[in-house]
Design a protein around this motif. Structure first.
Motif, PDB file in Angstrom:
ATOM      1  N   ASN A  56       0.828  -1.210   0.000  1.00 35.69           N
ATOM      2  CA  ASN A  56       0.000   0.000   0.000  1.00 35.69           C
ATOM      3  C   ASN A  56       0.862   1.260   0.000  1.00 35.69           C
ATOM      4  O   ASN A  56       0.546   2.229   0.689  1.00 35.69           O
ATOM      5  N   PHE A  77      -2.948   0.649   6.390  1.00 34.15           N
ATOM      6  CA  PHE A  77      -4.201   0.180   5.787  1.00 34.15           C
ATOM      7  C   PHE A  77      -4.966  -0.663   6.813  1.00 34.15           C
ATOM      8  O   PHE A  77      -4.362  -1.251   7.717  1.00 34.15           O
ATOM      9  N   LYS A  83      -7.633  -6.991   7.529  1.00 25.24           N
ATOM     10  CA  LYS A  83      -8.776  -7.706   6.943  1.00 25.24           C
ATOM     11  C   LYS A  83      -9.868  -7.914   7.993  1.00 25.24           C
ATOM     12  O   LYS A  83     -11.035  -8.041   7.675  1.00 25.24           O
ATOM     13  N   THR A 141     -13.518  -5.502   5.050  1.00 25.69           N
ATOM     14  CA  THR A 141     -12.740  -4.661   4.140  1.00 25.69           C
ATOM     15  C   THR A 141     -12.336  -5.465   2.910  1.00 25.69           C
ATOM     16  O   THR A 141     -12.228  -6.688   2.960  1.00 25.69           O
ATOM     17  N   THR A 164     -10.155  -4.870  -1.194  1.00 32.52           N
ATOM     18  CA  THR A 164      -9.389  -3.989  -2.064  1.00 32.52           C
ATOM     19  C   THR A 164     -10.068  -3.912  -3.420  1.00 32.52           C
ATOM     20  O   THR A 164     -10.392  -4.935  -4.023  1.00 32.52           O
ATOM     21  N   ALA A 224      -4.124  -2.684  -7.928  1.00 31.06           N
ATOM     22  CA  ALA A 224      -5.011  -2.574  -6.766  1.00 31.06           C
ATOM     23  C   ALA A 224      -5.200  -1.128  -6.369  1.00 31.06           C
ATOM     24  O   ALA A 224      -4.273  -0.321  -6.458  1.00 31.06           O
ATOM     25  N   LYS A 236      -5.214  -0.524  -0.340  1.00 27.03           N
ATOM     26  CA  LYS A 236      -5.386  -1.863   0.237  1.00 27.03           C
ATOM     27  C   LYS A 236      -6.459  -1.844   1.333  1.00 27.03           C
ATOM     28  O   LYS A 236      -6.410  -1.024   2.251  1.00 27.03           O
ATOM     29  N   ASN A 237      -7.393  -2.757   1.193  1.00 23.70           N
ATOM     30  CA  ASN A 237      -8.524  -2.871   2.127  1.00 23.70           C
ATOM     31  C   ASN A 237      -9.229  -1.529   2.319  1.00 23.70           C
ATOM     32  O   ASN A 237      -9.720  -1.224   3.407  1.00 23.70           O
ATOM     33  N   ASP A 280     -12.167   1.148  -8.162  1.00 32.68           N
ATOM     34  CA  ASP A 280     -11.610   2.370  -7.639  1.00 32.68           C
ATOM     35  C   ASP A 280     -11.359   3.319  -8.808  1.00 32.68           C
ATOM     36  O   ASP A 280     -11.311   2.903  -9.967  1.00 32.68           O
TER      37      ASP A 280
END
Lengths: 707, 274
Positions: free
Chosen positions: A567, A572, A575, A607, A609, A629, A632-633, B38
């Motif tokens: 991240n 972050f 989980k 959570t 991503t 990604a 993250k989360n 996103d």
């Protein structure tokens, strides 16, 4: 354990320790009425006379009380006292039985309903306590560490509630007598067995059957309890090919032997195993098979000795092993995974009832581990990987419970830890201060330092594949500090309120690198090493006695992790970060034969991503498509909520007492989201997005009996 | 009976009502759903493995594309970048774009040497991308004990001498046949690369491996062993993407994704798989 012993009309009293011993010292000579009370047993009182300069030694046996009478005021008082220690929950086994369950009562699933304890999803019985992962919990069964307390891929816990005498959960700030873990302690004591008569009890449910037998021995008692599921037998009735065969069983046994005045031997064991067998057939010809077996074996021998009326000792020799073995064969191509952790421990714990103001404990804990992990692919294929390590853990501790006045209690301790792989040496100081403001209101502060030398790579969907690793010389041990402030209030109508706030920074926490490791690696190559932070506040309103019992628990918490390589180095959410968690449990007895229970759970969504793009990258000549990604989360799925019900009716048939229990899981059939699946297999098309959902409504029936 | 004395007969209606209200609030709060993707932000991706004794043959510079659009290599390639590779001896080269291949740059005459530190500097309109790598030392690959091997039966040993400065060793096996016969492997349907002619493998800290069975096809293969630097090793080690957890390979370049690594490729061996 935890029985209240007091001299009526005086302020003198004590609680028995884990082995049932107590000492009331510096009592002036005279005649007194001694009261003994313990949940699940009939209270006793007796007249005793203390002579000048003499010690009085008593052996007191309590008779078990019928289970329907257990949840009465005396037990409520005892458990409230226990819970005045920092972050402690003492759960009577009788209370577990009044909670809705899937199929049968499950200890870890019941504990997931307490504030500060999270379940990452409803398929897992793992305990995520105050931002810690399940491997950060020390789980003890009769003083033996249990490494993988789950059956059926993590769905059920290994603990058979029928065999349990006492459950003590410390969610944080645990004293120096416990160590080797960062987050919490779950200390379970099995039943000792009935010293007066033979008894048995059992249950038959849609999932399993279980039986417990206990009774007296010439100089002691015994208990043996077993459980087995029969999904395999049901599936074998089907004509369908390619159905897996699965079952698990477990066996608990305990023997107590008195070997003299002040000496006792206790042997305790647990054996549990899951077996999954799958034959893949095509046109009635077996083309492959998979055998997976996993389980725990634990054994302990304890010698309890009184060195004097005020010095109690418990010496323990224990062995614990968790092993999983996967043997797959497809058209002659074999794959074998062999994974185990073994623990051989010796412990000496001494308790010194020094004076009414001082109660000291000190001891030593020595463990020799064996971590083993081997993968073999095919015969003579060259794919073979073995990791074997045998580190030693040594801990020394000392702690003193000091009561300078009736309103103050100070629990101070120090634990020194050493681990041979490294080597690493750490000192962990612990301090807990309690101030009783009024008869009904108490304040508590606790702080402590904690060290952990092992970690685990968790497999979310197959708990049997969890891989334990000891730390080595490439990374430092995981550390954490607990800062806890709490308030407990005794309210009218047998309500009690407990509020606790905590702040828990963690160092050297690890996160598994998603990587192939074909050789023996150093830990720095297997894990990312970083920092963690967990903080929150918990409200726990309980009603312990009366026709209506239960609790409302709410916690607000935040748990983050920070790793340089994840991240972009920014913190972050973990989980298992669920910001809001509300649980309501109610148990109501409208009549002596009926019991109703309900549990409602609401919490923030898990959570996950969110993908933010796609790109192509790879070794020369081997392009690989990747998803970029987002944070993250950084997103949450929809909030989780569920209502479960429990209805129980007692009966008596041919002299056998029993009950019929109906459990309805997820009454309003709300399919909560487990995770969001993105299918990117066709990179030239938008991904297919699917919310994978959890269990639907699930009614189950159980019949219990006792004679 | 003590039980009768100790229980408190309070009407539970208040508690039940409060509990139901809390359930209602929780239910109402539950009505939300997160976004599917996103916000897309374009990011550059660097792919470059310098090989000792060779020129810079193929330097890839691309960009990330939106999740819900098709992947188009031409669209992804970044053109117009100024890319400079320089060494600790003071020499440097400016890479030039390969005509007709957007995002591919080269400098075939700039020969990479072992034990040298190379620096990367890419100037784009909105950012400067940098990285550096140290090329490992030379090594030798021993002859294979067998070059004709039966699938899953023979196990020749692949040996080489150590390379100073190598973080790990990378082994790639590539089928050379034009129309090779497929090997029937179990669980091949679960393998996204089951149709590829190349497979790869890496080994850490060992100079000997038993021949890794990584083939999808029978026939002639070429086996390459590379001594690789830390940057390429970190990429390889994290190259498997767990889509559910959305893990990604570690980047060794600042302000971009990807890797800028170096390696020594000492020898190739031909193997016939039967």
């Amino acid at each position: 354990m935890g029985a209240n012993v007091f001299l009526a009309g005086t302020g003198w009293g004590a609680a028995t320790n884990k082995s049932g011993y107590f000492a009331i010292s510096h009592v002036p000579p005279g005649k007194y009425t001694l009261h003994v009370r313990f949940v699940g047993y009939r209270s006793r009182k007796m007249v005793v006379e203390i002579l000048p300069g003499k010690f009085l030694s008593l052996r007191i046996a309590l008779r078990p009380q019928p289970i329907e009478l257990q949840d009465v005021e005396v037990s409520a008082r005892y458990y409230r006292e226990e819970e005045k220690n920092a972050s402690t929950v003492a759960m009577p086994v009788a209370r577990l039985r009044g909670l809705p369950a899937i199929g049968e009562t499950d200890l870890l699933r019941a504990l997931q309903l307490l504030p500060g304890i999270q379940a990452v999803n409803e398929l897992s019985s793992g305990l995520y306590i105050r931002g810690g992962s399940p491997d950060q919990n020390l789980i003890l069964l009769d003083d033996i560490t249990v490494y993988n307390p789950s059956h059926f891929f993590g769905f059920f816990s290994t603990f058979n509630p029928d065999a349990i005498k006492d459950i003590r959960l410390i969610r944080g700030g645990f004293p120096a007598e416990y160590g080797g873990r960062l987050s919490a302690v779950l200390d379970i004591t099995n039943r000792d067995g009935n010293r007066e008569r033979f008894e048995s009890r059992g249950a038959v449910s849609l999932i399993s059957s279980k039986l417990l037998i206990e009774g007296p021995l010439p100089r002691g008692s015994f208990m043996i309890s077993g459980r087995r599921t029969y999904l395999d037998l049901l599936l074998s009735l089907s004509r369908e090919d390619n159905l897996p065969q699965y079952y698990f069983y477990d066996l608990n046994a305990k023997v107590n032997l008195d070997i003299g005045q002040g000496d006792r031997l206790i042997f305790s064991g647990y054996l549990g195993r899951d077996n999954l067998h799958f034959d893949r057939k095509e046109q009635n010809v077996t083309t492959g098979d998979i055998n997976i077996g996993w389980g725990n074996r634990v054994f302990s021998a304890q010698w309890i000795h009184l060195f004097g009326p005020r010095l109690f000792a418990r010496f323990v020799l224990a062995a614990s092993r968790f092993q999983s073995l996967i043997d797959a064969d497809a058209s002659g191509f074999t794959v074998i995974f062999d994974n185990s952790i073994q623990d051989y421990s010796a412990k000496a714990n001494l308790e010194w009832f020094a004076s009414p103001q001082h109660y000291a404990k000190f001891g030593v804990w020595l463990t020799r581990y064996r971590f083993f992990n081997a993968i073999r692919i095919g015969e003579n294929t060259g794919f073979e990987n073995r990791i074997a390590s045998r580190p030693i853990y040594l801990a020394l501790f000392v702690q003193d419970e000091w009561r300078p006045s009736p309103r103050w209690k100070v629990l101070a301790g120090l634990r020194a830890n050493a681990f041979s792989d490294g080597p690493h040496i750490q000192l962990d100081p612990r301090l807990q201060i309690r101030r009783q403001l009024t008869n009904r209101i108490g304040l508590l502060f606790s702080l402590g330092s904690y060290t952990q030398y092992t970690t685990v790579v968790v497999n979310d969907v197959a708990s049997f594949a969890d891989l334990w690793y000891p730390i080595d010389d490439t990374i430092d041990p995981q550390r954490s500090q607990h800062y806890i402030a709490g308030l407990d209030v005794e309210l009218p109508w047998s309500f009690s309120l407990n509020v606790e706030a905590y702040y828990k920074p963690m160092q050297n926490v690890v996160e598994f690198r998603e990587s192939h490791n074909p050789n023996r690696d150093k830990l720095k190559d297997i894990f990312y090493v970083g920092r963690g932070l967990s903080r929150g506040i918990e409200f726990f309103l309980q009603k312990r006695s009366g026709r209506l019992t239960g609790w409302i628990g709410y916690s607000w918490s935040r748990t983050t992790r920070t790793f340089v390589h994840l991240n972009a180095g920014k913190p972050f959410p973990a989980k298992w970060d669920f910001t809001h968690d509300l649980t309501i449990t109610l148990s109501y007895r409208p009549a002596s034969k009926w019991q109703l229970g309900a549990t409602f759970v609401y919490k923030s969504g898990p959570t996950f991503t969110v993908p933010a793009g796609k790109y192509r990258l790879g070794p020369p000549g081997f392009p690989i498509d990747y998803i970029r990604a987002g944070p993250k989360n950084g997103a949450r799925l929809e909030p989780y909520h569920r209502l479960d019900l429990f209805i129980s009716r007692k009966f008596q048939l041919l002299g056998i007492r029993g009950s019929a229990n109906l459990n309805i899981f997820n009454v309003y059939n709300h399919r909560n989201v487990w995770y969001r699946d993105y299918d990117f297999r066709e990179l030239n098309e938008p991904p297919k997005v699917t919310d994978v959902r959890l269990l639907p409504i699930l009614p189950t029936l159980e019949v219990t009996f006792a004679f | 009976m003590r039980f009768e004395k100790s229980v408190t007969h309070r009407p539970p209606a208040g508690i039940v009502l409060a509990a139901m209200l809390l359930m209602l609030v929780a239910w109402l709060l539950g009505c939300s759903s997160p976004s599917v993707y996103d916000q897309y932000r374009e990011e550059p991706v660097v792919e470059c493995l310098l090989v000792a004794g060779e020129g810079v043959e193929e330097f890839k510079l691309s960009r990330t594309l939106p999740v819900d659009s098709p992947y188009d290599s031409a669209l992804a390639g970044i053109t117009g970048a100024r890319i400079v590779i320089s060494s600790d001896r003071g020499d440097s080269t400016v890479l030039r774009p390969v005509p007709g291949r957007p995002g591919i740059y080269e400098s075939p005459r700039y020969i990479i040497n072992v034990r040298r530190r190379y620096r990367l500097r890419i100037i784009l309109k909105d950012r400067i991308i940098t990285s550096e790598t140290v090329c490992p030392d030379t090594f030798s690959l021993m002859p294979l004990s067998k070059t004709v091997i039966t699938y899953l039966k023979d196990q020749p040993v692949v040996r080489w001498t150590p390379s100073r400065g190598a973080a790990a060793y990378y082994i790639s096996i590539t089928n050379l046949e034009r129309s090779p016969q497929k090997i029937e492997r179990p669980f091949a349907d679960q393998d996204p690369y089951a149709d590829r002619k190349s497979r790869f493998y890496w080994t850490l800290g060992l100079e000997t491996v038993i021949y890794p069975w990584l083939h999808n096809y029978y026939g002639y293969h070429i086996l390459r062993v590379y001594a690789i630097d830390e940057n390429f090793f970190r990429y390889l080690q994290t190259s498997f993407q767990n889509v559910r957890e959305m893990t990604e390979p570690e980047s060794s370049v600042t302000n971009a994704l990807g890797y800028f690594g170096s390696a020594v490729l000492r020898k190739t061996t031909y193997i016939l798989v039967e």
